[in-house]
Design a protein around this motif. Structure first.
Motif, PDB file in Angstrom:
ATOM      1  N   LEU A 276      15.192 -17.777 -35.511  1.00  0.00           N
ATOM      2  CA  LEU A 276      16.513 -17.877 -36.126  1.00  0.00           C
ATOM      3  C   LEU A 276      17.595 -17.506 -35.122  1.00  0.00           C
ATOM      4  N   THR A 277      17.366 -16.440 -34.361  1.00  0.00           N
ATOM      5  CA  THR A 277      18.336 -15.998 -33.357  1.00  0.00           C
ATOM      6  C   THR A 277      18.494 -17.034 -32.254  1.00  0.00           C
ATOM      7  N   ALA A 278      17.375 -17.575 -31.775  1.00  0.00           N
ATOM      8  CA  ALA A 278      17.430 -18.593 -30.722  1.00  0.00           C
ATOM      9  C   ALA A 278      18.166 -19.835 -31.204  1.00  0.00           C
ATOM     10  N   ALA A 279      17.877 -20.264 -32.437  1.00  0.00           N
ATOM     11  CA  ALA A 279      18.519 -21.462 -32.976  1.00  0.00           C
ATOM     12  C   ALA A 279      20.022 -21.256 -33.155  1.00  0.00           C
ATOM     13  N   LEU A 280      20.422 -20.078 -33.622  1.00  0.00           N
ATOM     14  CA  LEU A 280      21.849 -19.769 -33.741  1.00  0.00           C
ATOM     15  C   LEU A 280      22.525 -19.814 -32.369  1.00  0.00           C
ATOM     16  N   SER A 281      21.818 -19.343 -31.338  1.00  0.00           N
ATOM     17  CA  SER A 281      22.364 -19.358 -29.977  1.00  0.00           C
ATOM     18  C   SER A 281      22.544 -20.786 -29.474  1.00  0.00           C
ATOM     19  N   VAL A 282      21.524 -21.606 -29.671  1.00  0.00           N
ATOM     20  CA  VAL A 282      21.591 -22.996 -29.222  1.00  0.00           C
ATOM     21  C   VAL A 282      22.718 -23.731 -29.940  1.00  0.00           C
ATOM     22  N   GLU A 283      22.806 -23.540 -31.240  1.00  0.00           N
ATOM     23  CA  GLU A 283      23.836 -24.226 -32.016  1.00  0.00           C
ATOM     24  C   GLU A 283      25.237 -23.776 -31.604  1.00  0.00           C
ATOM     25  N   ARG A 284      25.384 -22.503 -31.277  1.00  0.00           N
ATOM     26  CA  ARG A 284      26.688 -22.002 -30.843  1.00  0.00           C
ATOM     27  C   ARG A 284      27.117 -22.671 -29.538  1.00  0.00           C
TER      28      ARG A 284
ATOM     29  N   GLY B 204      10.383 -13.308 -23.640  1.00  0.00           N
ATOM     30  CA  GLY B 204      10.357 -12.682 -24.956  1.00  0.00           C
ATOM     31  C   GLY B 204      10.425 -13.702 -26.081  1.00  0.00           C
ATOM     32  N   GLY B 205      10.455 -13.204 -27.324  1.00  0.00           N
ATOM     33  CA  GLY B 205      10.449 -14.083 -28.479  1.00  0.00           C
ATOM     34  C   GLY B 205      11.659 -14.995 -28.532  1.00  0.00           C
ATOM     35  N   VAL B 206      12.865 -14.428 -28.477  1.00  0.00           N
ATOM     36  CA  VAL B 206      14.084 -15.231 -28.503  1.00  0.00           C
ATOM     37  C   VAL B 206      14.146 -16.123 -27.274  1.00  0.00           C
ATOM     38  N   GLY B 207      13.795 -15.562 -26.113  1.00  0.00           N
ATOM     39  CA  GLY B 207      13.876 -16.315 -24.865  1.00  0.00           C
ATOM     40  C   GLY B 207      12.978 -17.532 -24.835  1.00  0.00           C
ATOM     41  N   THR B 208      11.702 -17.366 -25.187  1.00  0.00           N
ATOM     42  CA  THR B 208      10.781 -18.503 -25.149  1.00  0.00           C
ATOM     43  C   THR B 208      11.218 -19.598 -26.112  1.00  0.00           C
ATOM     44  N   LEU B 209      11.641 -19.198 -27.300  1.00  0.00           N
ATOM     45  CA  LEU B 209      12.046 -20.196 -28.290  1.00  0.00           C
ATOM     46  C   LEU B 209      13.360 -20.865 -27.892  1.00  0.00           C
ATOM     47  N   ALA B 210      14.274 -20.129 -27.273  1.00  0.00           N
ATOM     48  CA  ALA B 210      15.504 -20.751 -26.789  1.00  0.00           C
ATOM     49  C   ALA B 210      15.205 -21.767 -25.692  1.00  0.00           C
ATOM     50  N   VAL B 211      14.297 -21.420 -24.775  1.00  0.00           N
ATOM     51  CA  VAL B 211      13.891 -22.364 -23.727  1.00  0.00           C
ATOM     52  C   VAL B 211      13.377 -23.653 -24.354  1.00  0.00           C
ATOM     53  N   ALA B 212      12.471 -23.511 -25.327  1.00  0.00           N
ATOM     54  CA  ALA B 212      11.856 -24.681 -25.945  1.00  0.00           C
ATOM     55  C   ALA B 212      12.864 -25.506 -26.739  1.00  0.00           C
ATOM     56  N   MET B 213      13.721 -24.844 -27.500  1.00  0.00           N
ATOM     57  CA  MET B 213      14.713 -25.565 -28.308  1.00  0.00           C
ATOM     58  C   MET B 213      15.702 -26.321 -27.429  1.00  0.00           C
ATOM     59  N   LEU B 214      16.207 -25.660 -26.385  1.00  0.00           N
ATOM     60  CA  LEU B 214      17.136 -26.318 -25.474  1.00  0.00           C
ATOM     61  C   LEU B 214      16.483 -27.519 -24.793  1.00  0.00           C
TER      62      LEU B 214
ATOM     63  N   GLN C  37      16.308 -30.491 -26.936  1.00  0.00           N
ATOM     64  CA  GLN C  37      17.606 -31.141 -27.112  1.00  0.00           C
ATOM     65  C   GLN C  37      18.079 -31.844 -25.836  1.00  0.00           C
ATOM     66  N   GLY C  38      17.245 -31.823 -24.803  1.00  0.00           N
ATOM     67  CA  GLY C  38      17.559 -32.560 -23.592  1.00  0.00           C
ATOM     68  C   GLY C  38      18.266 -31.773 -22.507  1.00  0.00           C
ATOM     69  N   TYR C  39      18.397 -30.456 -22.686  1.00  0.00           N
ATOM     70  CA  TYR C  39      19.051 -29.633 -21.677  1.00  0.00           C
ATOM     71  C   TYR C  39      18.101 -29.310 -20.528  1.00  0.00           C
ATOM     72  N   ARG C  40      18.667 -29.102 -19.361  1.00  0.00           N
ATOM     73  CA  ARG C  40      17.910 -28.652 -18.186  1.00  0.00           C
ATOM     74  C   ARG C  40      17.950 -27.130 -18.182  1.00  0.00           C
ATOM     75  N   VAL C  41      16.793 -26.519 -18.346  1.00  0.00           N
ATOM     76  CA  VAL C  41      16.735 -25.076 -18.594  1.00  0.00           C
ATOM     77  C   VAL C  41      16.182 -24.330 -17.383  1.00  0.00           C
ATOM     78  N   THR C  42      16.922 -23.304 -16.973  1.00  0.00           N
ATOM     79  CA  THR C  42      16.427 -22.351 -15.986  1.00  0.00           C
ATOM     80  C   THR C  42      16.018 -21.092 -16.731  1.00  0.00           C
TER      81      THR C  42
END
Length: 344
Positions: A147-155, A175-185, A188-193
């Motif tokens: 939920l936190t990662a998705a809110l971050s991506v959407e923001r 971490g939990g938020v970090g791994t899920l944010a990487v995957a979600m981004l 969505q087609g983003y280039r993630v570091t």
């Protein structure tokens, strides 16, 4: 009584006893943790009783099991900030026996008995009906972290950051938020570091979609600079402290950072320069008290767009309630990787 993931049954048996992971504190301040047998009378009064099928283990839960974690204020206590399961009894007309629900945030697992329990009793206002296409198990793969990662991506999306704007940095990426944010981004087609202090996390982060994985020490100066070379279009930060300060200094003109954690500290040793000379924005992300309408919208999006993340090899690890003590101890020592799910 067995049911499908999202079906409704008229009657459910009320248990005479059940198992829960209980914390107690002795007179010397040490925490004693053990699986105990309880009855519903041991649970706090609330409108809805839920049979828990899955929970997840988060860093906040590990802190709750530590005498210095500053999470739990009264004992005995049942930790666990996430839960998914089936309603077995409800005084709230919005929820019926057999309905699949999930719970994250509010005071659950902090001041109110949490999800490391076969049964919970909670206010109906805290519950979310599990959206179509999302199983109870996958819901806990995401949990508060998702939920936190998705809110971050959407923001960042609402800020106007597009995939072709440049690379997106994710700090604390193992971490939990970090791994899920990487995957979600990445989805969505983003280039993630992905920046992490764990060398052993590289393979998983690449599997989740990171374009590159870097050591956090490789770009962190000895002391945070007011401004640094412009490297990233935006960032998701879960660390705070010097790491967030250095991240802000390296965001490109007009970019943004979505910050949701403070594993590296609660202070922010920076200046106004990134904000007034580069026009960047720092967004605070809160999933604990996010409005129900927002939660439902985010969980529906997770169900529609991101459930495949849970199938990433080596990402999800399932444990029993009896395995929680060594799991939380290892998490405090930085030994966890991926998502830890508790199956009842």
């Amino acid at each position: 009584m067995a049911t499908n993931e999202n079906t409704t049954e008229e009657e459910y048996l009320i248990p005479t006893s059940f198992k829960a992971f209980v914390l107690n504190q002795d007179t010397e301040g040490s925490i004693q943790a053990a699986v105990q047998t309880l009855t519903l009378d041991d649970l706090p009064e609330a409108d809805v009783t839920v049979q828990v099928h899955y929970s997840s283990v988060n860093y906040k839960d590990a802190l709750a099991c530590s005498p210095n974690g500053n999470i739990v204020k009264q004992y005995p206590f049942i930790p666990g900030i996430d839960a998914s399961g089936v309603v077995i009894h409800s005084k709230d007309d919005r929820f019926q026996p057999g309905q699949a629900v999930l719970l994250t945030g509010y005071e659950f697992g902090v001041t109110h008995f949490g999800g490391f329990s076969e049964y919970i009793r909670v206010p109906g206002d805290w519950l979310i009906p599990i959206p179509k296409g999302l199983s109870k198990q996958v819901a806990m793969t995401f949990g508060t972290a998702g939920l936190t990662a998705a809110l971050s991506v959407e923001r960042l999306e609402k800020h106007g950051i597009a995939p072709d704007d440049g690379k997106i940095l994710v700090t604390g990426a193992s971490g939990g938020v970090g791994t899920l944010a990487v995957a979600m981004l990445a989805k969505q087609g983003y280039r993630v570091t992905a920046a992490t202090g764990k060398k052993e996390a590289e393979a998983l982060l690449y599997a989740l979609g990171a374009e590159e994985v870097i050591s956090r020490d490789s770009w962190m100066p000895d002391r945070p600079r007011s401004l640094d070379r412009q490297k990233w279009a935006a960032a998701v930060d879960v660390c705070g402290g010097d790491i967030l300060a250095s991240t802000l200094a390296a965001i490109r003109y007009g970019g943004a950072v979505a910050a949701s954690g403070m594993t590296n500290g609660g202070t922010l040793p920076t200046t106004v320069y990134p904000f007034i000379l580069r026009g960047i924005t720092l967004y605070g992300i809160d999933s604990v008290y996010a409005p129900q309408e927002t939660r439902m919208q985010i969980w529906t999006r997770i169900a529609r767009q991101w459930t495949e993340i849970a199938q990433t090899e080596g990402f999800v690890h399932t444990y029993s309630l009896d395995e929680v003590p060594p799991l939380t101890a290892g998490m405090l020592q930085g030994q966890s990787l991926g998502r830890a799910i508790i199956k009842f």
